[in-house]
Motif scaffolding. Structure first.
Motif, PDB file in Angstrom:
ATOM      1  N   ILE A 202       0.843  -1.199   0.000  1.00  0.00           N
ATOM      2  CA  ILE A 202       0.000   0.000   0.000  1.00  0.00           C
ATOM      3  C   ILE A 202       0.876   1.246   0.000  1.00  0.00           C
ATOM      4  O   ILE A 202       0.646   2.187  -0.766  1.00  0.00           O
ATOM      5  CB  ILE A 202      -0.950  -0.009   1.213  1.00  0.00           C
ATOM      6  CG1 ILE A 202      -2.014  -1.074   1.033  1.00  0.00           C
ATOM      7  CG2 ILE A 202      -1.592   1.357   1.407  1.00  0.00           C
ATOM      8  CD1 ILE A 202      -2.833  -1.334   2.277  1.00  0.00           C
ATOM      9  N   GLY A 203       1.888   1.258   0.853  1.00  0.00           N
ATOM     10  CA  GLY A 203       2.784   2.415   0.902  1.00  0.00           C
ATOM     11  C   GLY A 203       3.526   2.613  -0.398  1.00  0.00           C
ATOM     12  O   GLY A 203       3.667   3.744  -0.884  1.00  0.00           O
ATOM     13  N   THR A 204       3.990   1.525  -0.984  1.00  0.00           N
ATOM     14  CA  THR A 204       4.728   1.615  -2.243  1.00  0.00           C
ATOM     15  C   THR A 204       3.828   2.092  -3.377  1.00  0.00           C
ATOM     16  O   THR A 204       4.215   2.956  -4.164  1.00  0.00           O
ATOM     17  CB  THR A 204       5.338   0.250  -2.595  1.00  0.00           C
ATOM     18  OG1 THR A 204       6.144  -0.197  -1.505  1.00  0.00           O
ATOM     19  CG2 THR A 204       6.178   0.321  -3.848  1.00  0.00           C
ATOM     20  N   ILE A 205       2.636   1.548  -3.460  1.00  0.00           N
ATOM     21  CA  ILE A 205       1.709   1.929  -4.532  1.00  0.00           C
ATOM     22  C   ILE A 205       1.310   3.397  -4.401  1.00  0.00           C
ATOM     23  O   ILE A 205       1.298   4.139  -5.386  1.00  0.00           O
ATOM     24  CB  ILE A 205       0.476   1.006  -4.541  1.00  0.00           C
ATOM     25  CG1 ILE A 205       0.887  -0.390  -5.011  1.00  0.00           C
ATOM     26  CG2 ILE A 205      -0.633   1.564  -5.418  1.00  0.00           C
ATOM     27  CD1 ILE A 205      -0.156  -1.447  -4.784  1.00  0.00           C
ATOM     28  N   LEU A 206       0.986   3.831  -3.184  1.00  0.00           N
ATOM     29  CA  LEU A 206       0.623   5.238  -3.006  1.00  0.00           C
ATOM     30  C   LEU A 206       1.799   6.165  -3.285  1.00  0.00           C
ATOM     31  O   LEU A 206       1.631   7.241  -3.870  1.00  0.00           O
ATOM     32  CB  LEU A 206       0.085   5.471  -1.591  1.00  0.00           C
ATOM     33  CG  LEU A 206      -1.286   4.878  -1.309  1.00  0.00           C
ATOM     34  CD1 LEU A 206      -1.653   5.094   0.150  1.00  0.00           C
ATOM     35  CD2 LEU A 206      -2.333   5.486  -2.225  1.00  0.00           C
ATOM     36  N   GLY A 207       2.999   5.750  -2.875  1.00  0.00           N
ATOM     37  CA  GLY A 207       4.187   6.557  -3.164  1.00  0.00           C
ATOM     38  C   GLY A 207       4.473   6.644  -4.657  1.00  0.00           C
ATOM     39  O   GLY A 207       4.774   7.731  -5.174  1.00  0.00           O
ATOM     40  N   LEU A 208       4.380   5.517  -5.350  1.00  0.00           N
ATOM     41  CA  LEU A 208       4.612   5.534  -6.799  1.00  0.00           C
ATOM     42  C   LEU A 208       3.518   6.286  -7.536  1.00  0.00           C
ATOM     43  O   LEU A 208       3.765   6.950  -8.547  1.00  0.00           O
ATOM     44  CB  LEU A 208       4.717   4.104  -7.324  1.00  0.00           C
ATOM     45  CG  LEU A 208       5.968   3.324  -6.915  1.00  0.00           C
ATOM     46  CD1 LEU A 208       5.855   1.877  -7.371  1.00  0.00           C
ATOM     47  CD2 LEU A 208       7.221   3.962  -7.465  1.00  0.00           C
ATOM     48  N   ALA A 209       2.285   6.200  -7.029  1.00  0.00           N
ATOM     49  CA  ALA A 209       1.180   6.926  -7.666  1.00  0.00           C
ATOM     50  C   ALA A 209       1.344   8.435  -7.496  1.00  0.00           C
ATOM     51  O   ALA A 209       1.034   9.206  -8.402  1.00  0.00           O
ATOM     52  CB  ALA A 209      -0.156   6.479  -7.078  1.00  0.00           C
ATOM     53  N   SER A 210       1.842   8.860  -6.342  1.00  0.00           N
ATOM     54  CA  SER A 210       2.025  10.303  -6.138  1.00  0.00           C
ATOM     55  C   SER A 210       3.149  10.849  -7.019  1.00  0.00           C
ATOM     56  O   SER A 210       3.143  12.029  -7.361  1.00  0.00           O
ATOM     57  CB  SER A 210       2.310  10.605  -4.669  1.00  0.00           C
ATOM     58  OG  SER A 210       3.574  10.111  -4.307  1.00  0.00           O
ATOM     59  N   ARG A 211       4.089   9.997  -7.398  1.00  0.00           N
ATOM     60  CA  ARG A 211       5.163  10.403  -8.308  1.00  0.00           C
ATOM     61  C   ARG A 211       4.772  10.234  -9.770  1.00  0.00           C
ATOM     62  O   ARG A 211       5.506  10.649 -10.648  1.00  0.00           O
ATOM     63  CB  ARG A 211       6.434   9.612  -8.020  1.00  0.00           C
ATOM     64  CG  ARG A 211       7.070   9.975  -6.704  1.00  0.00           C
ATOM     65  CD  ARG A 211       8.424   9.324  -6.622  1.00  0.00           C
ATOM     66  NE  ARG A 211       9.164   9.850  -5.507  1.00  0.00           N
ATOM     67  CZ  ARG A 211      10.087  10.810  -5.610  1.00  0.00           C
ATOM     68  NH1 ARG A 211      10.352  11.328  -6.780  1.00  0.00           N
ATOM     69  NH2 ARG A 211      10.726  11.228  -4.550  1.00  0.00           N
ATOM     70  N   GLY A 212       3.654   9.571 -10.017  1.00  0.00           N
ATOM     71  CA  GLY A 212       3.187   9.394 -11.386  1.00  0.00           C
ATOM     72  C   GLY A 212       3.773   8.194 -12.090  1.00  0.00           C
ATOM     73  O   GLY A 212       3.670   8.075 -13.303  1.00  0.00           O
ATOM     74  N   VAL A 213       4.396   7.288 -11.357  1.00  0.00           N
ATOM     75  CA  VAL A 213       5.011   6.101 -11.968  1.00  0.00           C
ATOM     76  C   VAL A 213       3.974   5.039 -12.268  1.00  0.00           C
ATOM     77  O   VAL A 213       3.991   4.409 -13.316  1.00  0.00           O
ATOM     78  CB  VAL A 213       6.126   5.536 -11.052  1.00  0.00           C
ATOM     79  CG1 VAL A 213       6.701   4.273 -11.625  1.00  0.00           C
ATOM     80  CG2 VAL A 213       7.197   6.588 -10.837  1.00  0.00           C
ATOM     81  N   VAL A 214       3.049   4.847 -11.345  1.00  0.00           N
ATOM     82  CA  VAL A 214       2.007   3.813 -11.522  1.00  0.00           C
ATOM     83  C   VAL A 214       0.752   4.471 -12.024  1.00  0.00           C
ATOM     84  O   VAL A 214       0.322   5.477 -11.600  1.00  0.00           O
ATOM     85  CB  VAL A 214       1.746   3.065 -10.199  1.00  0.00           C
ATOM     86  CG1 VAL A 214       0.616   2.083 -10.366  1.00  0.00           C
ATOM     87  CG2 VAL A 214       2.991   2.375  -9.743  1.00  0.00           C
TER      88      VAL A 214
END
Length: 85
Positions: free
Chosen positions: A73-85
């Motif tokens: 969850i932390g990784t997905i939210l972090g990557l989503a905030s950076r626009g990677v996912v």
């Protein structure tokens, strides 16, 4: 005073194969961490095919997968905030 706080919303993303891959990788990492750190991973009720899961019991597997989902969850939210996912 509270109007700027109401405007802040977390980034929501849709489920995709990229998101699933990130969650799977995080769960595999958590299983590896659990396998290396749990003193008695095979004590208790065994899984049906425990050799497939490294000989871990239900309790050890539930614990490691819970950690994996928290990491995911932390990784997905972090990557989503950076626009990677």
């Amino acid at each position: 005073m509270f109007a700027p706080l109401l405007a802040v919303a977390p980034a929501t993303i849709t489920w995709s194969p990229k998101v699933a891959l990130v969650m799977i990788v995080c769960n595999v990492i958590a299983i590896a961490i659990g396998k290396a750190t749990i003193k008695q991973p095979n004590v208790g009720l065994q899984l049906p095919n425990s050799a497939m899961f490294g000989g871990m019991s239900h309790g050890a597997m539930l614990g490691t997968l819970s950690l994996g989902h928290i990491l995911g969850i932390g990784t997905i939210l972090g990557l989503a905030s950076r626009g990677v996912v």
